[in-house]
Scaffold this motif. Structure first.
Motif, short mmCIF file in Angstrom:
data_model
loop_
_atom_site.label_atom_id
_atom_site.label_comp_id
_atom_site.label_asym_id
_atom_site.label_seq_id
_atom_site.Cartn_x
_atom_site.Cartn_y
_atom_site.Cartn_z
N HIS A 115 0.83 -1.21 0.00
CA HIS A 115 0.00 0.00 0.00
C HIS A 115 0.87 1.26 0.00
CE1 HIS A 115 -3.24 2.76 0.97
NE2 HIS A 115 -2.49 3.25 1.94
N ILE A 116 1.94 1.26 0.80
CA ILE A 116 2.83 2.41 0.83
C ILE A 116 3.55 2.58 -0.50
CG2 ILE A 116 4.88 3.38 1.92
CD1 ILE A 116 2.37 3.54 3.63
N GLU A 117 3.98 1.46 -1.07
CA GLU A 117 4.73 1.52 -2.33
C GLU A 117 3.87 2.06 -3.47
OE1 GLU A 117 6.13 -2.42 -2.91
OE2 GLU A 117 7.81 -2.22 -1.51
N PHE A 118 2.56 1.75 -3.44
CA PHE A 118 1.68 2.18 -4.52
C PHE A 118 0.81 3.36 -4.13
CE2 PHE A 118 2.61 -2.23 -5.59
CZ PHE A 118 2.95 -2.12 -6.94
N SER A 119 1.23 4.10 -3.11
CA SER A 119 0.45 5.25 -2.64
C SER A 119 0.70 6.49 -3.48
CB SER A 119 0.75 5.55 -1.17
OG SER A 119 2.11 5.91 -1.02
N GLY A 120 1.61 6.38 -4.46
CA GLY A 120 1.86 7.53 -5.33
C GLY A 120 3.05 8.35 -4.92
N VAL A 121 3.77 7.96 -3.86
CA VAL A 121 4.95 8.70 -3.41
C VAL A 121 6.19 7.95 -3.86
CG1 VAL A 121 6.20 9.62 -1.44
CG2 VAL A 121 3.69 9.52 -1.41
N LYS A 122 7.01 8.58 -4.67
CA LYS A 122 8.21 7.94 -5.20
C LYS A 122 9.27 7.80 -4.12
CE LYS A 122 7.58 9.62 -9.91
NZ LYS A 122 8.20 10.38 -11.02
N ARG A 123 10.02 6.71 -4.19
CA ARG A 123 11.14 6.53 -3.28
C ARG A 123 12.24 7.51 -3.64
NH1 ARG A 123 11.12 2.02 -0.29
NH2 ARG A 123 13.38 2.07 -0.09
N PRO A 124 12.99 8.02 -2.67
CA PRO A 124 14.03 9.00 -2.97
C PRO A 124 15.19 8.38 -3.74
CG PRO A 124 14.16 8.30 -0.68
CD PRO A 124 12.91 7.71 -1.24
N THR A 125 15.74 9.14 -4.67
CA THR A 125 16.93 8.70 -5.39
C THR A 125 18.05 9.64 -5.04
OG1 THR A 125 16.39 10.09 -7.28
CG2 THR A 125 15.49 7.86 -7.29
N LEU A 126 19.27 9.29 -5.47
CA LEU A 126 20.43 10.13 -5.14
C LEU A 126 20.25 11.53 -5.71
CD1 LEU A 126 23.22 10.30 -3.90
CD2 LEU A 126 24.18 9.54 -6.09
N ALA A 127 19.67 11.61 -6.92
CA ALA A 127 19.53 12.91 -7.57
C ALA A 127 18.58 13.82 -6.80
CB ALA A 127 19.02 12.71 -9.00
N THR A 128 17.52 13.25 -6.23
CA THR A 128 16.56 14.09 -5.52
C THR A 128 16.92 14.27 -4.06
OG1 THR A 128 15.18 12.16 -5.02
CG2 THR A 128 14.67 13.37 -7.03
N SER A 129 17.65 13.31 -3.50
CA SER A 129 17.93 13.37 -2.07
C SER A 129 18.94 14.44 -1.72
CB SER A 129 18.45 12.01 -1.58
OG SER A 129 17.46 11.03 -1.73
N VAL A 130 19.84 14.80 -2.65
CA VAL A 130 20.89 15.74 -2.31
C VAL A 130 20.42 17.18 -2.44
CG1 VAL A 130 22.74 14.20 -2.99
CG2 VAL A 130 21.77 15.75 -4.69
N ARG A 131 19.17 17.40 -2.80
CA ARG A 131 18.65 18.75 -2.90
C ARG A 131 18.25 19.25 -1.53
NH1 ARG A 131 14.83 17.77 -8.22
NH2 ARG A 131 16.51 17.29 -9.68
N VAL A 132 19.23 19.52 -0.72
CA VAL A 132 18.99 19.96 0.65
C VAL A 132 18.95 21.47 0.68
CG1 VAL A 132 19.84 19.87 3.01
CG2 VAL A 132 20.23 17.94 1.46
N PRO A 133 17.93 22.08 1.28
CA PRO A 133 17.86 23.55 1.32
C PRO A 133 19.01 24.15 2.09
CG PRO A 133 16.24 22.56 2.79
CD PRO A 133 16.82 21.44 1.98
N LEU A 134 19.48 25.33 1.66
CA LEU A 134 20.60 25.98 2.31
C LEU A 134 20.18 26.67 3.60
CD1 LEU A 134 22.36 27.55 -0.81
CD2 LEU A 134 22.91 25.40 0.38
N SER A 135 18.89 26.91 3.78
CA SER A 135 18.42 27.55 4.99
C SER A 135 18.68 26.67 6.19
CB SER A 135 16.91 27.84 4.89
OG SER A 135 16.40 28.27 6.13
N PRO A 136 19.05 27.25 7.36
CA PRO A 136 19.26 26.44 8.57
C PRO A 136 18.03 25.66 8.96
CG PRO A 136 20.13 28.66 8.86
CD PRO A 136 19.36 28.68 7.58
N SER A 137 16.85 26.20 8.67
CA SER A 137 15.61 25.50 9.02
C SER A 137 15.10 24.76 7.81
CB SER A 137 14.55 26.49 9.51
OG SER A 137 13.33 25.82 9.69
N ARG A 138 14.87 23.43 7.96
CA ARG A 138 14.41 22.62 6.84
C ARG A 138 12.93 22.29 6.98
NH1 ARG A 138 19.84 19.56 7.62
NH2 ARG A 138 21.09 20.41 5.93
N GLU A 139 12.26 22.91 7.94
CA GLU A 139 10.87 22.58 8.18
C GLU A 139 10.00 22.97 6.99
OE1 GLU A 139 9.63 24.28 11.81
OE2 GLU A 139 10.93 23.03 13.05
N HIS A 140 10.32 24.12 6.36
CA HIS A 140 9.51 24.56 5.23
C HIS A 140 9.65 23.58 4.07
CE1 HIS A 140 7.48 27.25 2.47
NE2 HIS A 140 8.51 27.12 1.64
#
Length: 203
Positions: A115-140
């Motif tokens: 159910h989780i796998e087919f819920s429409g949310v893609k698993r993270p890949t290296l290309a998408t995972s490294v897009r970390v915001p530069l702001s100290p707060s990552r809550e947004h």
């Protein structure tokens, strides 16, 4: 809210029924196996599961009946919502063997994973995972978006809102894991790049 509970880190059973709790944030309780929080006012399932995943890794029995976050499986129209709720909880808490009034069987755990796998949310890949915001707060960056309002009426609208809410909870849990993984990969790549640059400059 739960003052002093951190002193009992070896506790194995915790009963918090009928306490009008609106939030739950347990300290690390590595030996806790049974948690009962029935008949409170708990609403944020994703936040509670996030806390339980970290704080009580050995939890085998959990009961959250008679809380707003737990659909009433005995009410007409709520059976599907309750099963989705079970899938969400079971997939988050890997050691769980009993949820609410029913045991967790292997087939149900397998179904929860699918159910989780087919819920429409893609698993993270290296290309998408490294897009970390530069702001100290990552809550947004990891903010949860509420489901869009739809113009419906009566019981159809209530069922739609319940289903949308459970779907959003599933997406929120997976998205929080993606954010955490992205942070970890971003930090690791940053450290590796810094080491490589330092070695090159030293040479």
């Amino acid at each position: 809210m739960l003052n002093g509970i951190h002193q009992y880190e070896r506790v194995e059973e915790l009963i918090l029924d009928n306490n009008r709790l609106s939030q739950l944030c347990l300290p690390p309780l590595p030996h806790l196996k049974t948690l009962s929080i029935n008949n409170n006012n708990l609403q944020d399932l994703a936040r509670i599961l996030g806390n339980l995943e970290i704080s009580v890794p050995q939890l085998t029995y959990l009961s959250m009946l008679s809380n707003p976050l737990c659909p009433n499986e005995l009410m007409s129209g709520d059976e599907d919502d309750y099963q989705m709720y079970r899938f969400t909880v079971i997939n988050s808490l890997k050691s769980l063997k009993f949820l609410d009034s029913r045991p967790v069987i292997p087939r149900e755990r397998e179904d929860s994973q699918r159910h989780i796998e087919f819920s429409g949310v893609k698993r993270p890949t290296l290309a998408t995972s490294v897009r970390v915001p530069l702001s100290p707060s990552r809550e947004h960056h990891c903010a949860v978006r509420a489901p869009l309002n739809q113009t419906r009426s009566g019981s159809a609208l209530r069922r739609s809102r319940k289903s949308s809410t459970m779907e959003e909870i599933v997406r929120e849990i997976v998205h929080r894991r993606q954010c955490a993984l992205g942070d970890s990969l971003g930090d690791s790549l940053g450290d590796s790049l810094g080491d490589s640059l330092g070695d090159s400059l030293g040479d």
